[in-house]
Design an enzyme around this catalytic site. Structure first.
Site: not given
Length: 559
Positions: A60, A63-64, A101, A337, A379
């Site tokens: 997790c 991304c978070h 997600m 990213h 992405h």
């Protein structure tokens, strides 16, 4: 819990007893918790909390955020998660969302999902720091430079070797692209995110999600780790010095935690300089966790392009004099990213995926050339460069949050009317894509969708004939490569991910990944001209193969 390649590649195995938002390595004790969870709030036993913290780190945090403040993924601090409640959180984790997600019902148990729903309603705890003293203490020079081979001691065509991440086993397989046989497997950090190749083509630099950095020498009879060090608790990217006169001299590694980058000796990994990336965002707000995302090395000057995720700032770092280090800071957009060079290698294009933009940096002028609006959550990996029949030189990205491939013009000199615009969008077979791929010798543009919750879409790839893109309504071919791998029935979804070309540009390799190390995986080799399967590489040692990096193409930034 996690979007992007992190979901596909990450499974660290860190001590469960350390009670942090993510597990710290054994060689350094955890800092005390900033504050205890309120007595009236959600609670877990010490054992369950430690296990949930480990899962959060693995699945997790990418991304978070370590501190759960959000980036590509949403903010998961208790003020937000408590509003949803455990039942709603469990459903989101189990079945995924249309925003990119993936579902975790085939990866985590019901108990693990329930514990995670509770865990993210509890206050986050700050992880410890990892400074220069720690880096130097972790550094191990296994073989000094003077004791290494003076010539190649094997008959392998090193230009066509693939460095393949074996996610769940914490290894990298070096596969001979000519014979399709495993040449050697080396123990590395967990869930290696990327492999980069030295300017000389001799060394492979690999960085694990757990911050372990290994230097692999390919001149031995079998690939051998000659140096290792720990860059932090979580890391994503490395590169080397490629400019003439600096070949193999330096390496650079960026960390997610602590937020910083370090310059190392390129042949020994001795830590030389450490630079923090903490600071304000492009909005002028302080952020405690500005993580280092992608790094690329210029071929035209002694410079690295270092992308700081949370701040939206791109650092152009001149390594010609590291004692008097010079940085040019380019403001772009959040949250930075992955990205890659255009075909000329003057312009660097990077996804600001939470802003639904691609930032373009003119590295010759040292300034932002454009912010290009795209579909939801671009992405690209490194992206894909090709000559469009209508728009000239272009670069493409797929998307986590949209079922399209965006094609951006990249030639402001000869095609200024198309430069830095999305000149075309074509359909991908599904959203939740991670990578697009082509090659200068290919007429094909490939895209995956491995994080799609639909097994059929996750196991397939889209391929367009580049010449057809000039037509009003180009039609792609969709290939079910999971079926071609013939792995049989598996509990996990068979996800096809990360196309990578061989040295000649006439084969493209895809991983078929089934979720955990107990189920079979494979690499499918496709003939680029006929689009038919040439080989399926199966071996019990290929434990969740994911990212694949061809030495020749990676060394030269060919994509």
């Amino acid at each position: 819990m996690q979007k992007g390649i992190r979901n596909v590649l990450m499974l660290a195995s860190l001590p469960l007893a350390i009670n942090l938002a993510f597990a710290a390595p054994a060689e350094k004790a955890a800092a005390p918790a900033a504050s205890a969870a309120p007595a009236a709030g959600p609670t877990l036993s010490a054992e369950d909390k430690a296990a949930a913290g480990k899962t959060y780190f693995e699945r997790c945090a990418g991304c978070h955020g370590m501190l759960r403040k959000g980036a590509t993924g949403k903010n998961l601090e208790p003020a937000n998660t408590a509003k949803l409640g455990s039942s709603r959180l469990e459903k989101i984790m189990s079945y995924g969302t249309e925003g990119g997600m993936p579902n975790f019902d085939d990866i985590l148990s019901k108990k693990e999902i329930a514990n995670m729903a509770t865990y993210i309603q509890m206050p986050a705890e700050a992880p410890p720091e990892w400074g220069m003293k720690d880096m130097k203490a972790s550094w191990k020079l296994h073989v000094p430079v003077a004791q290494r081979p003076t010539k190649q001691m094997n008959n392998v065509n090193l230009k066509n070797v693939f460095a393949v991440t074996l996610r769940d086993s914490g290894e990298v397989a070096l596969i001979d692209g000519d014979t399709k046989q495993i040449w050697g497997i080396v123990k590395t950090g967990y869930a290696v995110h990327i492999s980069r190749v030295s300017a000389s083509g001799r060394y492979v630099h690999v960085i694990g999600r757990d911050g372990r950095y290994d230097l692999i020498d390919m001149w031995y009879e079998k690939p051998t780790i000659v140096a290792t060090m720990k860059a932090g608790y979580e890391a994503r990217s490395v590169d080397t010095s490629k400019y003439k006169g600096f070949e193999d001299k330096y390496a650079v590694v960026g960390s997610y935690w602590p937020p910083q980058y370090a310059i190392l000796d390129g042949e020994t990994l001795e830590p030389l300089k450490l630079i923090s990336t903490r600071g304000v965002t492009v909005d002028g707000e302080y952020h405690p966790e500005p993580r280092v995302a992608s790094i690329v090395s210029s071929h035209d000057k002694p410079e690295w392009v270092i992308n700081i995720k949370e701040t939206g700032m791109i650092k152009l770092v001149d390594y010609s004099d590291i004692n008097n280090l010079k940085e040019v800071t380019v403001n772009s957009a959040k949250f930075l990213h992955d990205g890659g060079w255009d075909a000329s290698k003057r312009y660097f294009l990077v996804a600001a995926n939470a802003s639904n933009k691609v930032a373009v940096v003119d590295t010759k002028e040292g300034k932002l050339a454009a912010l290009v609006d795209t579909a939801k959550i671009p992405h690209p990996g490194r992206g894909a460069n090709f000559n469009h029949p209508k728009y000239g030189p272009v670069w493409a990205t797929s998307h986590l949050g949209a079922d399209v491939i965006s094609i951006i013009g990249t030639d402001p000199a000869k095609n200024p009317q198309h430069a830095w615009k999305v000149v075309q969008e074509v359909k991908n077979h599904g959203a939740n894509s991670l990578f697009v791929k082509t090659h200068p010798k290919s007429k094909n543009l490939w895209a995956d969708a491995p994080l799609n919750p639909d097994p059929k879409l996750a196991g397939s790839v889209t391929v367009y004939n580049i010449d057809d893109l000039g037509n009003p309504d180009p039609k792609p071919q969709v290939l079910d490569l999971a079926a071609a791998a013939n792995l049989g029935k598996t509990k996990g979804i068979q996800r096809v991910v990360h196309g990578e070309y061989n040295e000649k540009g006439d084969e493209v390799w895809f991983s078929v990944w089934t979720g955990n190390k107990t189920e079979p995986s494979a690499i499918v080799v496709v003939d680029d001209k006929t689009r038919t399967v040439k080989n399926v590489i199966k071996d019990p040692r290929l434990v969740t193969p994911t990212g694949k990096f061809n030495v020749y193409n990676t060394q030269r930034d060919i994509y």
